[in-house]
Scaffold this motif. Structure first.
Motif, mmCIF file in Angstrom:
data_model
loop_
_atom_site.group_PDB
_atom_site.id
_atom_site.type_symbol
_atom_site.label_atom_id
_atom_site.label_comp_id
_atom_site.label_asym_id
_atom_site.label_seq_id
_atom_site.Cartn_x
_atom_site.Cartn_y
_atom_site.Cartn_z
ATOM 1 N N ASP A 1 43.463 -4.956 36.822
ATOM 2 C CA ASP A 1 44.750 -5.621 37.033
ATOM 3 C C ASP A 1 45.857 -4.604 37.323
ATOM 4 O O ASP A 1 45.886 -3.505 36.773
ATOM 5 N N LYS A 2 46.788 -4.983 38.202
ATOM 6 C CA LYS A 2 47.841 -4.079 38.649
ATOM 7 C C LYS A 2 48.716 -3.578 37.494
ATOM 8 O O LYS A 2 49.142 -2.415 37.482
ATOM 9 N N GLU A 3 49.018 -4.429 36.522
ATOM 10 C CA GLU A 3 49.851 -3.990 35.399
ATOM 11 C C GLU A 3 49.158 -2.882 34.612
ATOM 12 O O GLU A 3 49.777 -1.886 34.229
ATOM 13 N N ILE A 4 47.857 -3.043 34.396
ATOM 14 C CA ILE A 4 47.099 -2.017 33.679
ATOM 15 C C ILE A 4 47.010 -0.752 34.527
ATOM 16 O O ILE A 4 47.021 0.364 33.995
ATOM 17 N N GLN A 5 46.944 -0.907 35.841
ATOM 18 C CA GLN A 5 46.954 0.263 36.720
ATOM 19 C C GLN A 5 48.233 1.081 36.528
ATOM 20 O O GLN A 5 48.201 2.316 36.537
ATOM 21 N N ARG A 6 49.352 0.396 36.348
ATOM 22 C CA ARG A 6 50.610 1.128 36.143
ATOM 23 C C ARG A 6 50.594 1.856 34.809
ATOM 24 O O ARG A 6 51.145 2.959 34.687
ATOM 25 N N TRP A 7 49.982 1.245 33.795
ATOM 26 C CA TRP A 7 49.823 1.954 32.518
ATOM 27 C C TRP A 7 48.938 3.184 32.709
ATOM 28 O O TRP A 7 49.205 4.242 32.124
ATOM 29 N N LEU A 8 47.889 3.030 33.518
ATOM 30 C CA LEU A 8 46.993 4.162 33.790
ATOM 31 C C LEU A 8 47.740 5.294 34.491
ATOM 32 O O LEU A 8 47.518 6.480 34.212
ATOM 33 N N TYR A 9 48.618 4.920 35.405
ATOM 34 C CA TYR A 9 49.411 5.939 36.099
ATOM 35 C C TYR A 9 50.229 6.744 35.084
ATOM 36 O O TYR A 9 50.269 7.983 35.158
ATOM 37 N N GLU A 10 50.885 6.061 34.153
ATOM 38 C CA GLU A 10 51.677 6.758 33.138
ATOM 39 C C GLU A 10 50.781 7.643 32.276
ATOM 40 O O GLU A 10 51.161 8.768 31.919
ATOM 41 N N TYR A 11 49.597 7.146 31.941
ATOM 42 C CA TYR A 11 48.674 7.913 31.101
ATOM 43 C C TYR A 11 48.217 9.182 31.826
ATOM 44 O O TYR A 11 48.195 10.272 31.244
ATOM 45 N N ILE A 12 47.830 9.049 33.096
ATOM 46 C CA ILE A 12 47.364 10.202 33.868
ATOM 47 C C ILE A 12 48.494 11.213 34.051
ATOM 48 O O ILE A 12 48.288 12.426 33.973
ATOM 49 N N LYS A 13 49.698 10.700 34.286
ATOM 50 C CA LYS A 13 50.849 11.583 34.474
ATOM 51 C C LYS A 13 51.102 12.448 33.244
ATOM 52 O O LYS A 13 51.461 13.616 33.358
ATOM 53 N N GLU A 14 50.842 11.878 32.066
ATOM 54 C CA GLU A 14 51.101 12.605 30.823
ATOM 55 C C GLU A 14 49.896 13.394 30.327
ATOM 56 O O GLU A 14 50.050 14.443 29.696
ATOM 57 N N ASN A 15 48.677 12.905 30.623
ATOM 58 C CA ASN A 15 47.480 13.494 30.013
ATOM 59 C C ASN A 15 46.530 14.175 30.992
ATOM 60 O O ASN A 15 45.592 14.853 30.558
ATOM 61 N N GLY A 16 46.741 13.982 32.278
ATOM 62 C CA GLY A 16 45.871 14.642 33.246
ATOM 63 C C GLY A 16 44.695 13.779 33.676
ATOM 64 O O GLY A 16 44.743 12.549 33.617
#
Length: 300
Positions: free
Chosen positions: A208-223
């Motif tokens: 789902d697109k909303e979860i994708q945006r959460w993933l983007y934030e996670y990757i941005k912070e954690n690699g």
């Protein structure tokens, strides 16, 4: 050359001998009359290669004509040659040699993709949208199945195979690229800059697109995240509602090399009992970490 009596001698023209029969003639068209192709997926970047092209055009002119189609009122739409057109503008040219061809929307789309897809160093996002545009155009051209066109009416798998064969890739790989168009723009940019692995990105595209945006934030912070982490996340998404806190927990606990923690994790529902309703998961996490730090300092 010997001939039989009555035999007519067919004289070939120079054009036929050179293999350019019916070759369309190029003519100079004023640049201001040419507009870009709608939704053109290929990026025109002012990089070192563009500067080299500009310098070449200044010295030699535009050696290969661009392809355009008439749009009416003495205007044209660019089909192939966006980089050459841009370079010509930077070089100060007012006109550019062009071949004018009558093309339908779908014919123009296919011609545009075919002319650009073989370029070196294409970004994954460029190939993704180019393949999707070509597949959609081919399926529209096939039309509804009838006795006359049933053999031409192809589905996604068959169309992907045809596109792949034209470009030296498997149909399955073409479908993988097209899946990237289902990513939110921020994640797709991560794929382009190699912060997100291609195959992992394909797996994320089903989320789902909303979860994708959460993933983007996670990757941005954690690699970087791994395929195993996304597989576990997708499995969890099928078993019930997903929250950002739950997603973070799944990804953290499944990090490669991480020792699984005990199951005494407090649920977000329980934590909500102690925080105002407008507190986000990040707000709660910040407060908890601050309290833990105070507790730790008090023990020392």
């Amino acid at each position: 050359m010997k001939t039989r009596p009555g035999q007519k001698i067919q004289i070939k023209s120079v054009e036929e001998l050179l293999g350019v029969v019916n070759e369309e003639a190029a003519m100079d068209i004023e640049i201001y009359k040419i507009t870009s192709f709608a939704d053109h997926p290929f990026k025109v970047v002012d990089d070192e290669k563009m500067q080299e092209l500009v310098e070449s055009i200044r010295v030699n002119g535009v050696l290969s004509p661009v392809l355009i189609r008439p749009k009416g009122m003495d205007t044209y739409e660019m089909i192939s040659g966006h980089r050459r057109l841009h370079a010509a503008q930077l070089a100060g040219l007012e006109s550019i040699p062009a071949i004018i061809r009558e093309l339908s929307d779908d014919e123009a789309t296919i011609a545009m993709v075919d002319a650009n897809i073989q370029r070196e160093e294409l970004l994954p996002s460029e190939k993704a949208f180019a393949y999707k545009m070509k597949m959609d155009a081919m399926r529209r051209q096939a039309g509804r199945p009838t006795k006359e066109n049933a053999r031409q009416n192809v589905g996604n798998f068959e169309t992907a195979d045809i596109i792949g064969k034209d470009n030296g890739e498997s149909g399955r790989q073409v479908q993988r690229y097209i899946r990237l168009t289902e990513l939110v723009p921020e994640l797709l940019e991560f794929v382009d800059c190699k912060r997100l692995q291609f195959t992992v990105a394909v797996d994320i595209s089903y989320i789902d697109k909303e979860i994708q945006r959460w993933l983007y934030e996670y990757i941005k912070e954690n690699g970087i995240i791994k395929a195993k982490q996304i597989a576990l996340l997708r499995e969890a998404c099928t078993s019930g509602p997903m929250t950002q806190a739950k997603m973070i927990s799944i990804l953290n606990e499944s990090q490669p090399g991480r020792t699984p923690s005990s199951k005494n994790i407090i649920s977000e529902k329980k934590l909500r009992e102690y925080f105002p309703d407008d507190y986000t998961a990040a707000d709660m996490r910040s407060v908890i970490l601050e309290l833990l730090e105070q507790w730790k300092n008090g023990r020392e």
